[in-house]
Design an enzyme around this catalytic site. Sequence first.
Site, PDB file in Angstrom:
ATOM      1  N   ARG B 124      45.989  31.089  12.954  1.00 42.36           N
ATOM      2  CA  ARG B 124      45.035  32.242  13.395  1.00 42.36           C
ATOM      3  C   ARG B 124      44.021  31.697  14.384  1.00 42.36           C
ATOM      4  O   ARG B 124      42.868  32.065  14.409  1.00 42.36           O
ATOM      5  CB  ARG B 124      44.356  32.817  12.273  1.00 42.36           C
ATOM      6  CG  ARG B 124      45.449  33.536  11.226  1.00 42.36           C
ATOM      7  CD  ARG B 124      44.979  34.482  10.326  1.00 42.36           C
ATOM      8  NE  ARG B 124      45.800  35.076   9.711  1.00 42.36           N
ATOM      9  CZ  ARG B 124      46.171  34.457   8.206  1.00 42.36           C
ATOM     10  NH1 ARG B 124      45.539  33.413   7.752  1.00 42.36           N
ATOM     11  NH2 ARG B 124      46.969  35.058   7.538  1.00 42.36           N
ATOM     12  N   LYS B 146      42.280  34.887  29.113  1.00 43.80           N
ATOM     13  CA  LYS B 146      43.499  36.028  28.641  1.00 43.80           C
ATOM     14  C   LYS B 146      44.625  34.753  28.535  1.00 43.80           C
ATOM     15  O   LYS B 146      44.876  33.971  29.222  1.00 43.80           O
ATOM     16  CB  LYS B 146      43.786  36.673  30.025  1.00 43.80           C
ATOM     17  CG  LYS B 146      42.932  38.068  30.233  1.00 43.80           C
ATOM     18  CD  LYS B 146      43.510  38.812  31.308  1.00 43.80           C
ATOM     19  CE  LYS B 146      42.443  40.095  31.513  1.00 43.80           C
ATOM     20  NZ  LYS B 146      43.493  40.681  32.481  1.00 43.80           N
ATOM     21  N   GLU B 188      43.200  33.699  46.001  1.00 45.06           N
ATOM     22  CA  GLU B 188      42.315  33.929  44.987  1.00 45.06           C
ATOM     23  C   GLU B 188      40.950  33.447  45.102  1.00 45.06           C
ATOM     24  O   GLU B 188      40.055  33.990  44.828  1.00 45.06           O
ATOM     25  CB  GLU B 188      42.675  33.593  43.506  1.00 45.06           C
ATOM     26  CG  GLU B 188      44.231  34.004  43.300  1.00 45.06           C
ATOM     27  CD  GLU B 188      43.902  35.376  42.408  1.00 45.06           C
ATOM     28  OE1 GLU B 188      42.894  35.784  42.121  1.00 45.06           O
ATOM     29  OE2 GLU B 188      45.235  35.798  42.192  1.00 45.06           O
ATOM     30  N   LYS B 229      34.078  33.999  38.647  1.00 42.51           N
ATOM     31  CA  LYS B 229      35.081  34.439  37.707  1.00 42.51           C
ATOM     32  C   LYS B 229      34.173  34.468  36.380  1.00 42.51           C
ATOM     33  O   LYS B 229      33.986  35.356  35.560  1.00 42.51           O
ATOM     34  CB  LYS B 229      36.079  33.847  37.509  1.00 42.51           C
ATOM     35  CG  LYS B 229      36.809  34.535  36.332  1.00 42.51           C
ATOM     36  CD  LYS B 229      38.553  34.283  36.657  1.00 42.51           C
ATOM     37  CE  LYS B 229      39.432  35.075  35.485  1.00 42.51           C
ATOM     38  NZ  LYS B 229      40.848  35.141  35.749  1.00 42.51           N
ATOM     39  N   GLU B 239      37.862  43.002  29.016  1.00 46.77           N
ATOM     40  CA  GLU B 239      38.251  43.814  30.123  1.00 46.77           C
ATOM     41  C   GLU B 239      38.302  45.385  29.597  1.00 46.77           C
ATOM     42  O   GLU B 239      39.247  45.903  29.392  1.00 46.77           O
ATOM     43  CB  GLU B 239      39.708  43.459  30.404  1.00 46.77           C
ATOM     44  CG  GLU B 239      40.229  44.094  31.683  1.00 46.77           C
ATOM     45  CD  GLU B 239      41.582  43.647  32.122  1.00 46.77           C
ATOM     46  OE1 GLU B 239      42.293  43.170  31.284  1.00 46.77           O
ATOM     47  OE2 GLU B 239      41.749  43.455  33.122  1.00 46.77           O
ATOM     48  N   ARG B 243      35.599  43.665  34.549  1.00 48.00           N
ATOM     49  CA  ARG B 243      36.413  42.601  34.630  1.00 48.00           C
ATOM     50  C   ARG B 243      37.588  43.073  35.651  1.00 48.00           C
ATOM     51  O   ARG B 243      38.151  42.474  36.234  1.00 48.00           O
ATOM     52  CB  ARG B 243      36.986  42.273  33.554  1.00 48.00           C
ATOM     53  CG  ARG B 243      37.599  40.957  33.629  1.00 48.00           C
ATOM     54  CD  ARG B 243      37.760  40.559  32.292  1.00 48.00           C
ATOM     55  NE  ARG B 243      38.772  39.497  32.424  1.00 48.00           N
ATOM     56  CZ  ARG B 243      38.827  38.397  31.352  1.00 48.00           C
ATOM     57  NH1 ARG B 243      38.071  38.234  30.136  1.00 48.00           N
ATOM     58  NH2 ARG B 243      39.623  37.201  31.277  1.00 48.00           N
ATOM     59  N   ASN B 247      40.905  42.484  39.918  1.00 49.32           N
ATOM     60  CA  ASN B 247      42.191  42.909  40.617  1.00 49.32           C
ATOM     61  C   ASN B 247      41.967  43.339  41.910  1.00 49.32           C
ATOM     62  O   ASN B 247      42.900  43.794  42.312  1.00 49.32           O
ATOM     63  CB  ASN B 247      42.563  44.233  39.455  1.00 49.32           C
ATOM     64  CG  ASN B 247      42.890  43.594  38.077  1.00 49.32           C
ATOM     65  OD1 ASN B 247      43.338  42.555  37.935  1.00 49.32           O
ATOM     66  ND2 ASN B 247      42.887  44.501  37.184  1.00 49.32           N
ATOM     67  N   HIS B 250      45.398  43.268  43.762  1.00 48.76           N
ATOM     68  CA  HIS B 250      46.386  43.105  42.815  1.00 48.76           C
ATOM     69  C   HIS B 250      47.442  44.399  42.644  1.00 48.76           C
ATOM     70  O   HIS B 250      48.313  44.215  42.324  1.00 48.76           O
ATOM     71  CB  HIS B 250      45.843  42.598  41.449  1.00 48.76           C
ATOM     72  CG  HIS B 250      45.575  41.158  41.352  1.00 48.76           C
ATOM     73  ND1 HIS B 250      44.518  40.709  42.134  1.00 48.76           N
ATOM     74  CD2 HIS B 250      46.021  40.431  40.475  1.00 48.76           C
ATOM     75  CE1 HIS B 250      44.413  39.234  41.953  1.00 48.76           C
ATOM     76  NE2 HIS B 250      45.377  39.105  40.996  1.00 48.76           N
ATOM     77  N   HIS B 254      50.918  43.488  43.551  1.00 49.06           N
ATOM     78  CA  HIS B 254      51.786  43.680  42.135  1.00 49.06           C
ATOM     79  C   HIS B 254      53.112  44.198  42.853  1.00 49.06           C
ATOM     80  O   HIS B 254      54.391  44.020  42.606  1.00 49.06           O
ATOM     81  CB  HIS B 254      51.353  44.136  41.023  1.00 49.06           C
ATOM     82  CG  HIS B 254      50.674  43.244  40.068  1.00 49.06           C
ATOM     83  ND1 HIS B 254      49.580  43.451  39.200  1.00 49.06           N
ATOM     84  CD2 HIS B 254      50.675  41.828  40.082  1.00 49.06           C
ATOM     85  CE1 HIS B 254      49.078  42.395  38.778  1.00 49.06           C
ATOM     86  NE2 HIS B 254      49.617  41.346  39.290  1.00 49.06           N
ATOM     87  N   HIS B 269      52.897  34.936  43.827  1.00 48.49           N
ATOM     88  CA  HIS B 269      51.827  35.942  43.452  1.00 48.49           C
ATOM     89  C   HIS B 269      50.630  35.746  44.361  1.00 48.49           C
ATOM     90  O   HIS B 269      49.951  37.084  44.732  1.00 48.49           O
ATOM     91  CB  HIS B 269      51.368  35.413  42.052  1.00 48.49           C
ATOM     92  CG  HIS B 269      49.960  36.173  41.508  1.00 48.49           C
ATOM     93  ND1 HIS B 269      50.187  37.589  41.135  1.00 48.49           N
ATOM     94  CD2 HIS B 269      48.740  35.850  41.374  1.00 48.49           C
ATOM     95  CE1 HIS B 269      48.996  37.994  40.730  1.00 48.49           C
ATOM     96  NE2 HIS B 269      48.132  37.107  40.775  1.00 48.49           N
TER      97      HIS B 269
END
Lengths: 371, 371
Positions: B124, B146, B188, B229, B239, B243, B247, B250, B254, B269
């Site tokens: 955990r 993340k 980025e 960031k 998020e 946040r 993106n 993105h 994407h 990417h």
Amino acid sequence: MSEDVRVEVGLGERAYDILIGPGLVARAGAEIGRRLPGIRAAIVTDENVAQRHLEMLKTGLDRGGIASSTIVLPAGEKTKSFAALQEVVDGVLAARLERGDAVIAFGGGVIGDLAGFAAGIVRRGMNFVQMPTSLLAQVDSSVGGKTGINSARGKNLIGVFHQPKLVLADTAVLDTLPIREFRAGYAEVAKYGLIDRPDFFAWLEANWQEVFAGGPARIEAIAQSCRAKADVVARDEFETGDRALLNLGHTFGHALEAAVAYDGARLVHGEGVAIGMALAHRFSARMNLASPDDAARVEAHLKAVGLPWRMADVPGGLPDADALLSFIAQDKKVSRGALTFILTRGIGQSFIARDVPVSEVLAFLKENHPG
Amino acid sequence: MSEDVRVEVGLGERAYDILIGPGLVARAGAEIGRRLPGIRAAIVTDENVAQRHLEMLKTGLDRGGIASSTIVLPAGEKTKSFAALQEVVDGVLAARLERGDAVIAFGGGVIGDLAGFAAGIVRRGMNFVQMPTSLLAQVDSSVGGKTGINSARGKNLIGVFHQPKLVLADTAVLDTLPIREFRAGYAEVAKYGLIDRPDFFAWLEANWQEVFAGGPARIEAIAQSCRAKADVVARDEFETGDRALLNLGHTFGHALEAAVAYDGARLVHGEGVAIGMALAHRFSARMNLASPDDAARVEAHLKAVGLPWRMADVPGGLPDADALLSFIAQDKKVSRGALTFILTRGIGQSFIARDVPVSEVLAFLKENHPG
């Protein structure tokens, strides 16, 4: 309107309610919809629970305007696996649920642990609702946010902390439990009295027959248990300290479960905990920490309700004391010849003992071994 | 002693440091041991990174007295799978690591996301250290907590938030990256200027050649990116709001990645993000939100560093505008004919636009489609 008892688990922004009362399965849609308006849901359940209660839950959700899909898994501990986790995660994603939608765990501890883990990792954490259908799950695993699956290397080694948004404990569904399972759950109820609520233990000694019979005493016993667990969890959400008290009876208990290779026909978890609690009190008396009278009182109560309370009560015999000790040592970190145990100074006075000599444990096991 | 730059990610009791500088792989044992004394570690890495840098890391850990085992996985996005997750989890448990021991992610974004997820669920939640070896991972995926794997239904749909205890970004290992991969990561870096740091974008326009060459300008660019960031993440760890600014570029990006079926030979990417950022600026100009001069400035900079900046730069052609729109709609919740996009009022003035008409997006895609 309803006679539900409400217990609040105080975890700041993760606080949530536990509702306890009869008929909550049929009223699930209303209770969930009030707190999480406009959501859709995925029900995770097992074959046994689905057969008995799924239709009522679907109807109850429909009535509250909650559309739901269902994922049904085989009953039993083997379902706490990576394969079942992936099946649930895929099912939730296939239903196109978003983060604000809910996973509903509808079953005992196995389903709660598995579904909660899935809810904790789909989209990095979805809403989660616990609807425990066993006494054990209602008073233990559905409160506290621990989720997980088993590994070949041990139980519950993989999981996350993920708190539910709501717990609905329908006390009427417990009437469909086999009596042996109800009794095993009762061991955890008694545990809360033994940890730090001596008055609750005394109340159970006087009222346990009403708890088994159902009605207000059962609701009261479950509510007291949830309050007791919620208090400990609120103090130590991530198990870095006090929460270890909840392991009263579990060190000896886990060793016995391991000794019978987790064969539920011989010993289920709650039965292991019952024997473990009796042994923890008897061992505390042997260490001159508590009175032998308190150990006798615990043993007498467990015996009265029909729970096993000594090693001789495990059918089929046990390995010798050295082997039992090795199961204990496997479960725990043994540091410099000492073990951590939950011991007690008397009824409702348990504490974390960090330096229990291995030699004392072994001697105690030998003295109390039936073989 | 060392010339490392330190960036602190301010997340209360989950706060941690990012160290940025050359030679950190060789000094990993000292830096980790100072913060997490007495631990053991499991290194998770891929075959490419292992071949180039693993021996140096093992030596570096040994020097700091940190015993380690290693789990080596195939390189590439396919490693973000349930099967690989289970392999890492089993490997960490097989090494008998405890909660206080550490999983070290040693690789690019794939390894960081996978190893972080494993660290988040073994017992955990275990200690976790990020050692990103690509520019993209150093400025993006290693900061913010993340973690995750892909599902057949989409990328990164399964995971947890699990913050590292420490990030070590060795700027010297970037010299072994293929130039195309370095460039993709640079997209980025430029993104942080475009989100809310116009001075940083201007600095990049003047200094990008030094960033590519290595040395102090590279360290500075990485540190500025991590600071940018970290600021956003500190404001919105889970998020739920701001946040989303990360993106920028993105949504279009994407869609282009999906349109080439995630074929990295055609578009990686960061390249998708580069084109996406240029399109976001051009679209903002078309909506009269920003000046066309700003869009031209973004396009010119991406072109100067050798990044693709328009749809025509994707080799092998693209599906038509309607098909591209459907990839965008698949990625996003379309509510009442409107989409959420990150748009801008100029360089460093991006914002979350929640009501972008689908019809405008389609018209824009048609106007800019090369086919």
